[in-house]
Design a protein around this motif. Sequence first.
Motif, mmCIF file in Angstrom:
data_model
loop_
_atom_site.group_PDB
_atom_site.id
_atom_site.type_symbol
_atom_site.label_atom_id
_atom_site.label_comp_id
_atom_site.label_asym_id
_atom_site.label_seq_id
_atom_site.Cartn_x
_atom_site.Cartn_y
_atom_site.Cartn_z
ATOM 1 N N HIS A 85 0.860 -1.183 0.000
ATOM 2 C CA HIS A 85 0.000 0.000 0.000
ATOM 3 C C HIS A 85 0.895 1.232 0.000
ATOM 4 C CE1 HIS A 85 -3.672 -2.281 0.513
ATOM 5 N NE2 HIS A 85 -3.164 -2.912 1.541
ATOM 6 N N GLU A 86 0.293 2.435 0.007
ATOM 7 C CA GLU A 86 1.079 3.655 -0.104
ATOM 8 C C GLU A 86 2.152 3.728 0.984
ATOM 9 O OE1 GLU A 86 -1.228 7.287 0.629
ATOM 10 O OE2 GLU A 86 -2.716 6.063 1.637
ATOM 11 N N LEU A 87 3.289 4.273 0.593
ATOM 12 C CA LEU A 87 4.444 4.417 1.473
ATOM 13 C C LEU A 87 4.389 5.813 2.080
ATOM 14 C CD1 LEU A 87 7.254 2.909 2.124
ATOM 15 C CD2 LEU A 87 8.202 4.519 0.463
ATOM 16 N N ILE A 88 4.102 5.906 3.376
ATOM 17 C CA ILE A 88 3.907 7.201 4.026
ATOM 18 C C ILE A 88 5.230 7.630 4.669
ATOM 19 C CG2 ILE A 88 2.573 8.476 5.725
ATOM 20 C CD1 ILE A 88 0.313 6.465 5.312
ATOM 21 N N VAL A 89 5.803 8.718 4.151
ATOM 22 C CA VAL A 89 7.146 9.149 4.533
ATOM 23 C C VAL A 89 7.056 10.210 5.624
ATOM 24 C CG1 VAL A 89 9.306 10.145 3.678
ATOM 25 C CG2 VAL A 89 7.943 8.644 2.193
ATOM 26 N N ASP A 101 20.230 0.192 -7.980
ATOM 27 C CA ASP A 101 19.148 0.335 -8.957
ATOM 28 C C ASP A 101 17.845 0.118 -8.186
ATOM 29 O OD1 ASP A 101 17.377 0.282 -11.014
ATOM 30 O OD2 ASP A 101 18.233 -1.450 -12.046
ATOM 31 N N VAL A 102 17.180 1.221 -7.830
ATOM 32 C CA VAL A 102 16.025 1.171 -6.926
ATOM 33 C C VAL A 102 14.759 1.463 -7.720
ATOM 34 C CG1 VAL A 102 15.008 2.103 -4.824
ATOM 35 C CG2 VAL A 102 17.498 1.945 -5.038
ATOM 36 N N ARG A 103 13.817 0.541 -7.648
ATOM 37 C CA ARG A 103 12.569 0.653 -8.409
ATOM 38 C C ARG A 103 11.393 0.510 -7.454
ATOM 39 N NH1 ARG A 103 13.657 -0.203 -14.023
ATOM 40 N NH2 ARG A 103 15.914 -0.171 -14.280
ATOM 41 N N ILE A 104 10.608 1.579 -7.342
ATOM 42 C CA ILE A 104 9.466 1.595 -6.440
ATOM 43 C C ILE A 104 8.208 1.523 -7.282
ATOM 44 C CG2 ILE A 104 8.243 2.947 -4.697
ATOM 45 C CD1 ILE A 104 10.988 4.145 -3.922
ATOM 46 N N THR A 105 7.371 0.513 -7.009
ATOM 47 C CA THR A 105 6.185 0.279 -7.821
ATOM 48 C C THR A 105 5.116 -0.364 -6.946
ATOM 49 O OG1 THR A 105 5.401 -0.730 -9.887
ATOM 50 C CG2 THR A 105 7.036 -1.979 -8.628
ATOM 51 N N GLY A 106 3.994 -0.702 -7.559
ATOM 52 C CA GLY A 106 2.946 -1.391 -6.800
ATOM 53 C C GLY A 106 1.826 -0.461 -6.398
ATOM 54 N N ASN A 107 1.338 -0.629 -5.198
ATOM 55 C CA ASN A 107 0.170 0.125 -4.733
ATOM 56 C C ASN A 107 0.597 1.381 -3.987
ATOM 57 O OD1 ASN A 107 -1.647 -1.802 -5.719
ATOM 58 N ND2 ASN A 107 -1.430 -3.063 -3.892
ATOM 59 N N GLY A 108 -0.035 2.479 -4.306
ATOM 60 C CA GLY A 108 0.320 3.727 -3.596
ATOM 61 C C GLY A 108 0.542 4.874 -4.555
ATOM 62 N N SER A 131 -4.943 1.935 -4.069
ATOM 63 C CA SER A 131 -5.213 0.887 -3.086
ATOM 64 C C SER A 131 -5.563 1.582 -1.777
ATOM 65 C CB SER A 131 -3.991 -0.022 -2.885
ATOM 66 O OG SER A 131 -3.008 0.646 -2.109
ATOM 67 N N GLY A 132 -5.838 0.815 -0.758
ATOM 68 C CA GLY A 132 -6.123 1.440 0.525
ATOM 69 C C GLY A 132 -7.237 0.745 1.272
ATOM 70 N N ASN A 133 -8.017 1.565 2.015
ATOM 71 C CA ASN A 133 -9.024 1.029 2.922
ATOM 72 C C ASN A 133 -8.381 0.015 3.865
ATOM 73 O OD1 ASN A 133 -11.042 2.608 1.688
ATOM 74 N ND2 ASN A 133 -11.264 1.076 0.065
ATOM 75 N N THR A 134 -7.289 0.467 4.458
ATOM 76 C CA THR A 134 -6.511 -0.420 5.320
ATOM 77 C C THR A 134 -5.713 0.410 6.319
ATOM 78 O OG1 THR A 134 -4.970 -2.291 5.264
ATOM 79 C CG2 THR A 134 -4.442 -0.436 3.842
ATOM 80 N N ASN A 135 -5.118 -0.252 7.299
ATOM 81 C CA ASN A 135 -4.286 0.429 8.287
ATOM 82 C C ASN A 135 -2.845 0.503 7.809
ATOM 83 O OD1 ASN A 135 -6.224 0.987 10.331
ATOM 84 N ND2 ASN A 135 -6.254 -1.189 10.838
ATOM 85 N N ILE A 136 -2.246 1.689 7.940
ATOM 86 C CA ILE A 136 -0.852 1.899 7.532
ATOM 87 C C ILE A 136 -0.158 2.719 8.609
ATOM 88 C CG2 ILE A 136 0.682 2.892 5.792
ATOM 89 C CD1 ILE A 136 -1.527 2.544 3.727
ATOM 90 N N ARG A 137 1.039 2.266 8.990
ATOM 91 C CA ARG A 137 1.820 3.003 9.982
ATOM 92 C C ARG A 137 2.511 4.184 9.314
ATOM 93 N NH1 ARG A 137 3.218 2.169 15.027
ATOM 94 N NH2 ARG A 137 2.439 0.029 14.993
ATOM 95 N N SER A 138 2.410 5.366 9.966
ATOM 96 C CA SER A 138 3.054 6.560 9.416
ATOM 97 C C SER A 138 4.186 7.062 10.300
ATOM 98 C CB SER A 138 2.023 7.676 9.217
ATOM 99 O OG SER A 138 1.357 7.957 10.426
ATOM 100 N N THR A 139 4.204 6.666 11.562
ATOM 101 C CA THR A 139 5.303 6.976 12.484
ATOM 102 C C THR A 139 5.443 5.778 13.423
ATOM 103 O OG1 THR A 139 4.073 7.914 14.354
ATOM 104 C CG2 THR A 139 4.503 9.394 12.487
#
Length: 347
Positions: A85-89, A101-108, A131-139
Motif C-alpha cells: 500500500h502507499e508508502l507514508i514518509v 538500482d532502486v525501483r518503487i512500484t505497486g500500490n500507492g 489501493s487502501g481502505n486499510t491500516n498503515i503506519r506513518s510513524t
Amino acid sequence: GNPIDDCWRCDPNWASDRQRLADCGIGFGRAALGGKGGRFYVVNDSSDRDTVTPAPGTLRHAVIQDEPLWITFESGATMVIKLKHELIVNSYKTIDGRGADVRITGNGCITLQYVSNVIIHNVHVYGCTPSGNTNIRSTPTHVGYRGRSDGDGISIFGSRDLWIDHCALSLCTDGLIDAIMGSTGITISNNYFSHHDEVMLLGHDDKYLPDSGMQVTIAFNKFGEGLVQRMPRCRRGYIHVVNNDFYEWKMYAIGGSANPTINSEGNRYMAPSDPSAKEVTKREDTNEGEWAAWNWRTEGDIMVNGAFFVPSGQGASLQYAKASSVDPKSAALIDQLTVNSGVLGGP
C-alpha cells in the motif's frame, strides 16, 4: 553546466560524503534538509509485507522513523520494491538511490502528507495503482486507517521544503507528481517523465485559497516520450518552469486555472506533429476575458516544430518575482543541462 550536478558529481569520492547532496538544492525547495545530520539507514530488504509492523531493513521501516535519516540501499543491488500500500514518509528523510538500482512500484506509491524536509533522489517510480481502505503506519507511534489512494507516483499533501531530483517516473494511474492542499517550497529537478497521461498537478481545486501561496520550481527535467498533458497543470500559486526539455506532448504542456503565475524561462518546447496541438499552453475551463489578466510569460524559450506559447497578463514584476527561484541558463544549453536527467546510470 548543471548547477545541481556540478555541486556533487564532480567529486569522485561523492559516495563518502553523500550528505553533501543536501547542500546542492536550488529553487523553492532549496531549504529541504532531508536527513542531513542524521544517521545512515541501509535498506537491504526489498519486501513490503506488513504496513502496520514493517520489518527492519525495509524501506517502509526506514521512512516512518521520527529521527532524521539518510536512507541508502545495498550497494550495487537491484531492488524492486513492490509496495503493498502507499508508502507514508515522515519528515527529515532522504531516500538516496545512488549506487543501487532502486525501483518503487505497486500500490500507492509515495505519500508525503503534512511533512517537511524530504529529499527523494535517484529512484525509479512507476506502475503505481490505487489501493487502501486499510491500516498503515506513518510513524513509530501512529497507525492510521487510510482510504483509497489515487495511484500517484509521488503524492504531496499539505507539505513543504521538498526536493525530488534525478528520478524516473512513468506509467502511474493518476499523476506522476501531484502537490495539493497548501504544499509549497518544492523543487522538482533533473527528472525524466515518460509514458503517462496527466503528468503533474499543482493545486487540486480552483476554490482552495491556501494554494495561492504555493511556490514550485521545475528545472532541468526531461518531459519525454508518451506524455499527454499537465507538465504541469497549475491552480493558483507561483510556478517557475526553467531550463526543461519538453520533448513530447499530445494535448498541451503547461495548463492552469484560477490565476496561477507561470514563469517559463529557458526551456525547449518541441511540438507534436498534430497541427491542432502546437500550443504549449492551455487555460482550463476559462474564457479569454478572464485569463487575459493572468501572469504567464515566456522568456528565452526555444520553440520547435511550430510550438507556440500564448502569454498573458501585464508583466507584473512583483508577481514574477514570487515565481523566480533560480537564474535561468540559455536554452541553447538544454541538451547539456538535461543530458543526465532521470536515474543516473540507468535508462
